[in-house]
Write an enzyme that holds these catalytic residues in place. Sequence first.
Site, mmCIF file in Angstrom:
data_model
loop_
_atom_site.group_PDB
_atom_site.id
_atom_site.type_symbol
_atom_site.label_atom_id
_atom_site.label_comp_id
_atom_site.label_asym_id
_atom_site.label_seq_id
_atom_site.Cartn_x
_atom_site.Cartn_y
_atom_site.Cartn_z
ATOM 1 N N GLY A 14 10.909 2.141 -10.275
ATOM 2 C CA GLY A 14 10.093 0.926 -10.353
ATOM 3 C C GLY A 14 8.630 1.170 -10.019
ATOM 4 O O GLY A 14 8.272 2.176 -9.398
ATOM 5 N N ARG A 18 4.623 -4.598 -5.471
ATOM 6 C CA ARG A 18 4.386 -5.379 -4.253
ATOM 7 C C ARG A 18 3.937 -4.522 -3.068
ATOM 8 O O ARG A 18 3.471 -5.047 -2.070
ATOM 9 C CB ARG A 18 5.667 -6.171 -3.900
ATOM 10 C CG ARG A 18 5.943 -7.308 -4.859
ATOM 11 C CD ARG A 18 7.355 -7.863 -4.701
ATOM 12 N NE ARG A 18 8.350 -7.031 -5.392
ATOM 13 C CZ ARG A 18 9.669 -7.286 -5.399
ATOM 14 N NH1 ARG A 18 10.137 -8.328 -4.751
ATOM 15 N NH2 ARG A 18 10.501 -6.496 -6.056
ATOM 16 N N GLN A 75 13.387 7.300 -16.601
ATOM 17 C CA GLN A 75 13.284 5.981 -17.233
ATOM 18 C C GLN A 75 11.824 5.843 -17.669
ATOM 19 O O GLN A 75 10.942 5.600 -16.854
ATOM 20 C CB GLN A 75 13.656 4.876 -16.231
ATOM 21 C CG GLN A 75 13.640 3.493 -16.854
ATOM 22 C CD GLN A 75 13.751 2.370 -15.816
ATOM 23 O OE1 GLN A 75 13.472 2.552 -14.635
ATOM 24 N NE2 GLN A 75 14.146 1.190 -16.265
ATOM 25 N N GLY A 143 18.568 -11.613 -4.692
ATOM 26 C CA GLY A 143 19.515 -12.218 -5.624
ATOM 27 C C GLY A 143 20.654 -12.852 -4.826
ATOM 28 O O GLY A 143 21.080 -12.314 -3.816
ATOM 29 N N ARG A 336 -2.793 23.266 19.070
ATOM 30 C CA ARG A 336 -2.819 23.186 17.605
ATOM 31 C C ARG A 336 -1.813 24.163 16.995
ATOM 32 O O ARG A 336 -1.218 24.975 17.692
ATOM 33 C CB ARG A 336 -4.247 23.430 17.126
ATOM 34 C CG ARG A 336 -5.195 22.292 17.555
ATOM 35 C CD ARG A 336 -6.632 22.667 17.357
ATOM 36 N NE ARG A 336 -6.849 23.212 16.026
ATOM 37 C CZ ARG A 336 -7.887 24.009 15.700
ATOM 38 N NH1 ARG A 336 -8.775 24.343 16.612
ATOM 39 N NH2 ARG A 336 -7.996 24.464 14.477
ATOM 40 N N LYS A 354 -5.135 27.433 19.741
ATOM 41 C CA LYS A 354 -4.745 27.448 18.332
ATOM 42 C C LYS A 354 -4.286 28.833 17.939
ATOM 43 O O LYS A 354 -4.928 29.818 18.325
ATOM 44 C CB LYS A 354 -5.961 26.991 17.519
ATOM 45 C CG LYS A 354 -5.858 27.181 16.070
ATOM 46 C CD LYS A 354 -7.115 27.736 15.435
ATOM 47 C CE LYS A 354 -6.927 29.135 14.955
ATOM 48 N NZ LYS A 354 -7.980 29.584 14.056
ATOM 49 N N SER A 408 -14.591 32.393 35.365
ATOM 50 C CA SER A 408 -15.025 31.164 34.714
ATOM 51 C C SER A 408 -16.179 31.428 33.760
ATOM 52 O O SER A 408 -17.037 32.261 34.014
ATOM 53 C CB SER A 408 -15.487 30.150 35.763
ATOM 54 O OG SER A 408 -14.371 29.752 36.513
HETATM 55 C C1 UD1 Z 1 17.061 -6.243 -6.680
HETATM 56 C C2 UD1 Z 1 18.190 -7.082 -7.293
HETATM 57 C C3 UD1 Z 1 18.477 -8.271 -6.388
HETATM 58 C C4 UD1 Z 1 18.825 -7.775 -4.982
HETATM 59 C C5 UD1 Z 1 17.746 -6.842 -4.430
HETATM 60 C C6 UD1 Z 1 18.262 -6.204 -3.173
HETATM 61 C C7 UD1 Z 1 18.048 -6.939 -9.753
HETATM 62 C C8 UD1 Z 1 17.617 -7.615 -10.998
HETATM 63 N N1 UD1 Z 1 17.767 -7.561 -8.613
HETATM 64 O O1 UD1 Z 1 15.918 -7.058 -6.638
HETATM 65 O O2 UD1 Z 1 19.559 -9.042 -6.899
HETATM 66 O O3 UD1 Z 1 18.992 -8.889 -4.109
HETATM 67 O O4 UD1 Z 1 17.450 -5.794 -5.384
HETATM 68 O O5 UD1 Z 1 17.325 -5.368 -2.564
HETATM 69 O O6 UD1 Z 1 18.650 -5.894 -9.827
HETATM 70 N N2 UD1 Z 1 13.921 -0.011 -10.514
HETATM 71 C C9 UD1 Z 1 13.956 0.963 -11.461
HETATM 72 N N3 UD1 Z 1 13.573 0.651 -12.734
HETATM 73 C C10 UD1 Z 1 13.189 -0.590 -13.086
HETATM 74 C C11 UD1 Z 1 13.156 -1.582 -12.097
HETATM 75 C C12 UD1 Z 1 13.525 -1.267 -10.819
HETATM 76 O O7 UD1 Z 1 14.304 2.099 -11.207
HETATM 77 O O8 UD1 Z 1 12.855 -0.786 -14.245
HETATM 78 C C13 UD1 Z 1 14.314 0.344 -9.142
HETATM 79 C C14 UD1 Z 1 13.184 0.091 -8.141
HETATM 80 O O9 UD1 Z 1 12.392 1.255 -8.015
HETATM 81 C C15 UD1 Z 1 13.950 -0.262 -6.879
HETATM 82 C C16 UD1 Z 1 15.251 -0.836 -7.362
HETATM 83 O O10 UD1 Z 1 15.367 -0.485 -8.736
HETATM 84 O O11 UD1 Z 1 14.218 0.879 -6.083
HETATM 85 C C17 UD1 Z 1 15.301 -2.349 -7.248
HETATM 86 O O12 UD1 Z 1 14.186 -2.909 -7.919
HETATM 87 P P1 UD1 Z 1 13.311 -4.053 -7.281
HETATM 88 O O13 UD1 Z 1 12.252 -4.406 -8.236
HETATM 89 O O14 UD1 Z 1 12.933 -3.702 -5.913
HETATM 90 O O15 UD1 Z 1 14.406 -5.227 -7.276
HETATM 91 P P2 UD1 Z 1 14.443 -6.485 -6.334
HETATM 92 O O16 UD1 Z 1 13.486 -7.495 -6.829
HETATM 93 O O17 UD1 Z 1 14.345 -6.085 -4.932
HETATM 94 CA CA CA Z 2 13.812 -4.169 -3.884
#
Ligand code: UD1
Ligand code: CA
Length: 464
Positions: A14, A18, A75, A143, A336, A354, A408
């Site tokens: 991801g 945030r 991905q 979720g 160090r 050091k 010294s």
């Molecule tokens: C997700 C869940 C939510 C749950 C929460 C718990 C979904 C849609 N939502 O929300 O139900 O309550 O986690 O923590 O699954 N990631 C990828 N590729 C992507 C998008 C995300 O690898 O395209 C990875 C992110 O890097 C992250 C994880 O998936 O490590 C979760 O993604 P994030 O965007 O944090 O999901 P949440 O909004 O927290």
């Molecule tokens: Ca998350």
Amino acid sequence: MSKPSLTAVIMAAGKSTRMKSRLPKPLHLLCGKPLLSYLLDACRSAGVTRTIVVVGHEAERVQEAFRGQCEFALQEEQLGTGHAVMSARPLLNDYAGDLLVLPGDTPLIDGETLRKLAEHHHSSGAVATLLTAVLPHDAGMYGRVLRDPNGTVTGIVEAKDASPEQLAVREINTSIYCFNAPALFDALKEIRPDNAQDEYYLTDVIGLFTRKGERVEAVVADDWQVTLGVNTRVELADVAARLRRRILENLMLSGVTIVDPTNTYIDADVQIGQDTVVHPNTYILGNTVIGEECEIGPMARIENSQIGNRTTVLASQVVESRLGDGVRVGPFANLRPGTVVGNGTKIGDFVEVKNSIIEENVSMAHLTYVGDAQVGANTNIGAGTITCNYDGKRKHRTIIGKGCFIGSHATLIAPVQIGDGAYVAAASPITDDVPPDSLAIARCRQVVKEEWAKRRREQSSSEG
Ligand code: UD1
Ligand code: CA
């Protein structure tokens, strides 16, 4: 019965929007280790035999940091958690067993909870088993888990897509699941990005399974805290505080005194022996190992160092150094990288060392700089002694023998060697080697002009 093989997919591709950071979220540090490493550790301790991490955003940096510890799936575009898991499919074509799926951002999860989830999944014969948690407060952006009046899970709804009634639910999807791998990949083909975020949600496969009458199970985590996700730096600090508390409690229960746990910062991999006392405002970081009956702090910062037994470090910094037993450091010393200190040595205030070996029972009590040097056992280094190790271009070594007495304010201009048992007179700039058992003096003789000051005063008062 032999244990079923268990493979894990960790979603860590991801964009971490945030976090508002140039550093990808899996690499943000939590008690000294990157976030993602906690998930890898938990999988390992749960008995996972193969871990695939899905990378995408800043993929190269994440791969670089974890090379050799897991496999990677790419991905290319971050189209949601469902899409993330699909990206791992090419690596799992022939895999028909149980698949743990985890997010990369729930670092407090432990192997025991994962193992219970996998066991429940395997023995129940469900196609999917969710790990859920019931929060003691509003579930924010997590979720929500939906259940029918009989308590059977019917689906997951994301906060952004939920109705007010659904938002009132406090049972959350932790984003940690166990699936039957072929059933999961079949279901993922059917999900669509028709939601508030236009993403392929992994969560949608749960509703899909239940609508088809497939069996979905849920395991509620014993401790909701282990499921907390890190999406912002506020959550990172919150999770760090909980982890820190856990680390300190484990140390206290193993016999370490932590005088004030609210003001002590100890990283996850630090080891400390019994009856060592850690005083407040102290940081013990990285791969540090500390022995028994030591006194550490107040105000110590020790990083990636090894410390023996009965050693004290007071208000000082020790980095990438090795201290023996009964060593006294501080207050206000700076050790160090590359410093090695023998048993019983004292390194006092405003001493900087050091890349040097200081043998046992050396006294270096005040105001000294020792760099690129060796100091033999039982040697005394007087206040204000400096090794001049740098000529503007290169570093040179100073070798001081055993049982020496360095007066010294000696200035030892490297490369230079002081033989065993030799004396160096106070305030001497030493440019040449000093043979064993000899005395080196290098300073101008004092001249005293008697009555000079008095005459000067008389002269100036007669002029005035
Ligand atoms: C997700 C869940 C939510 C749950 C929460 C718990 C979904 C849609 N939502 O929300 O139900 O309550 O986690 O923590 O699954 N990631 C990828 N590729 C992507 C998008 C995300 O690898 O395209 C990875 C992110 O890097 C992250 C994880 O998936 O490590 C979760 O993604 P994030 O965007 O944090 O999901 P949440 O909004 O927290
Ligand atoms: Ca998350």
